[in-house]
Design an enzyme around this catalytic site. Structure first.
Site, PDB file in Angstrom:
ATOM      1  N   GLU A 161      -3.951  -7.834   9.653  1.00 31.12           N
ATOM      2  CA  GLU A 161      -4.028  -6.983  10.846  1.00 31.12           C
ATOM      3  C   GLU A 161      -5.390  -7.530  11.592  1.00 31.12           C
ATOM      4  O   GLU A 161      -4.988  -7.407  12.828  1.00 31.12           O
ATOM      5  CB  GLU A 161      -4.272  -5.616  10.362  1.00 31.12           C
TER       6      GLU A 161
ATOM      7  N   GLY B  98     -10.361   3.155   4.233  1.00 31.71           N
ATOM      8  CA  GLY B  98     -11.763   2.818   3.364  1.00 31.71           C
ATOM      9  C   GLY B  98     -11.158   1.452   2.395  1.00 31.71           C
ATOM     10  O   GLY B  98     -10.329   1.070   2.422  1.00 31.71           O
TER      11      GLY B  98
ATOM     12  N   LYS C  29     -13.031  -3.805  10.730  1.00 28.31           N
ATOM     13  CA  LYS C  29     -13.514  -4.368   9.405  1.00 28.31           C
ATOM     14  C   LYS C  29     -12.518  -5.385   9.053  1.00 28.31           C
ATOM     15  O   LYS C  29     -13.042  -6.611   8.332  1.00 28.31           O
ATOM     16  CB  LYS C  29     -13.312  -3.243   8.401  1.00 28.31           C
TER      17      LYS C  29
ATOM     18  N   TRP D 155       0.835  -1.322  -0.095  1.00 28.38           N
ATOM     19  CA  TRP D 155       0.021  -0.053  -0.082  1.00 28.38           C
ATOM     20  C   TRP D 155       0.825   1.176  -0.187  1.00 28.38           C
ATOM     21  O   TRP D 155       0.718   2.056  -0.858  1.00 28.38           O
ATOM     22  CB  TRP D 155      -0.932  -0.004   1.098  1.00 28.38           C
TER      23      TRP D 155
ATOM     24  N   LYS E  32      -4.971   0.343   9.501  1.00 34.82           N
ATOM     25  CA  LYS E  32      -6.047   0.147  10.107  1.00 34.82           C
ATOM     26  C   LYS E  32      -5.755  -1.072  11.171  1.00 34.82           C
ATOM     27  O   LYS E  32      -5.136  -1.843  10.940  1.00 34.82           O
ATOM     28  CB  LYS E  32      -7.079  -0.464   9.038  1.00 34.82           C
TER      29      LYS E  32
END
Length: 320
Positions: free
Chosen positions: A267, A130, A185, A11, A101
């Site tokens: 994660e 997101g 999430k 990322w 996150k």
């Protein structure tokens, strides 16, 4: 704009590469790390080839002095250690964007809290979370994400300067909800993978609905806006996590149930420890998170437990 990106995983590397088309960008990686060694030698990884304009750097001081806006994209559980290193330098006036996150396992604290505890300087801090995977963005498939901060002016600045047709940024106004929703999430993503592995994929619709409800309850108890659970930070990210073949968390959950090895960062496996802790601290029932925890860390048989996950006492869908 000048940008420094700290963290050369998939990322961080994508963000550095993408933004170097219109900005001066430096990508920092830890000296000796396998990912950075590959980028330095080949200027590519498994997902993309770096543009020539992108600067690679292993010296942290040089990376910090290069830009006023600094993106951090590393494992959430490593943030405190990096922040301690950063605190040794003069960072006054800089803006830090946490593109990760998670919740710190040892303390149950949100990542902006962790960062500010270690960096006691006048800096701006935001989160950028997101839906979206590097593989999709690299293929030109657009998505929407959200930026949030304890300072609305910081949020506005980031969104207005870094939003694009590929990554449309929205302005969050609930830092607690945005951070907790984004972290949780990944736990729901592991649960989805477990359902896939157990042959119960049809339950993922119920998982989406009930997962958002339990996360909304936790956000509310922690002082945030429960509606954030239904925004981009959480429910909006479900397709990219509960169904995508690119999702490390979903893949981890499926591999765990099948007894297959999985060597990528997921994660949610750490975050679920923090969520269970927060559920007890705030007296919030978190049945999905608790079951994921029990399967991962207490030896509960997933193929027995998962089909009964929603076989609970009958009550109203939106009762608390």
């Amino acid at each position: 704009m000048k940008l420094s990106v700290l963290g050369c995983g998939r990322w961080g590397t994508f963000l550095a590469s993408y933004h170097s088309a219109k900005n001066e960008v430096l990508l920092w990686g830890r000296p000796g790390s396998r990912a950075m060694a590959q980028l330095m030698a080949e200027r590519k990884n498994a997902y993309l080839t770096l543009p020539q304009a992108l600067i690679l750097e292993e010296d942290l001081e040089k990376a910090l002095s290069f830009a006023q806006v600094i993106i951090i994209s590393i494992s959430a559980q490593q943030l405190r250690n990096l922040a301690k290193q950063l605190s040794e330098f003069d960072l006054s006036g800089k803006t830090f964007i946490l593109c990760m996150k998670g919740i710190e396992v040892e303390t149950g604290k949100r990542l902006t809290q962790v960062f500010r505890e270690e960096v006691d300087q006048p800096v701006g801090v935001a989160v950028w979370v997101g839906p979206g995977h590097v593989q999709d963005f690299s293929a030109g498939i657009p998505n929407c994400m959200v930026v949030d901060s304890d300072d609305p002016a910081v949020t506005d600045y980031i969104v207005e300067n870094l939003s694009s047709d590929l990554i449309r940024l929205y302005k969050g106004r609930d830092l607690i909800g945005t951070e907790v929703g984004a972290a949780a999430k990944n736990v729901i993503g592991i649960a989805a993978g477990m359902l896939d592995g157990a042959g119960c994929s049809s339950l993922k619709g119920a998982l989406m609905a009930r997962g958002a409800r339990e996360v909304a309850r936790l956000i509310r108890a922690m002082g945030g806006n429960e509606l954030s659970a239904y925004g981009l930070c959480h429910l909006g990210d479900y397709e990219a996590t509960l169904f995508s073949q690119h999702s490390h968390n979903r893949h981890f959950g499926e591999s765990f149930v099948k007894g297959e090895p999985f060597d990528q960062l997921a994660e949610g496996a750490s975050t679920v420890k923090a969520l269970v802790r927060l559920g007890k601290e705030y007296n919030v029932d978190l049945p999905i998170s608790t079951m994921v925890y029990q399967i991962l860390y207490e030896g509960k048989n997933p193929k027995d437990a998962l089909p009964t996950l929603f076989a609970r006492t009958v009550k109203g869908e939106f009762d608390y």
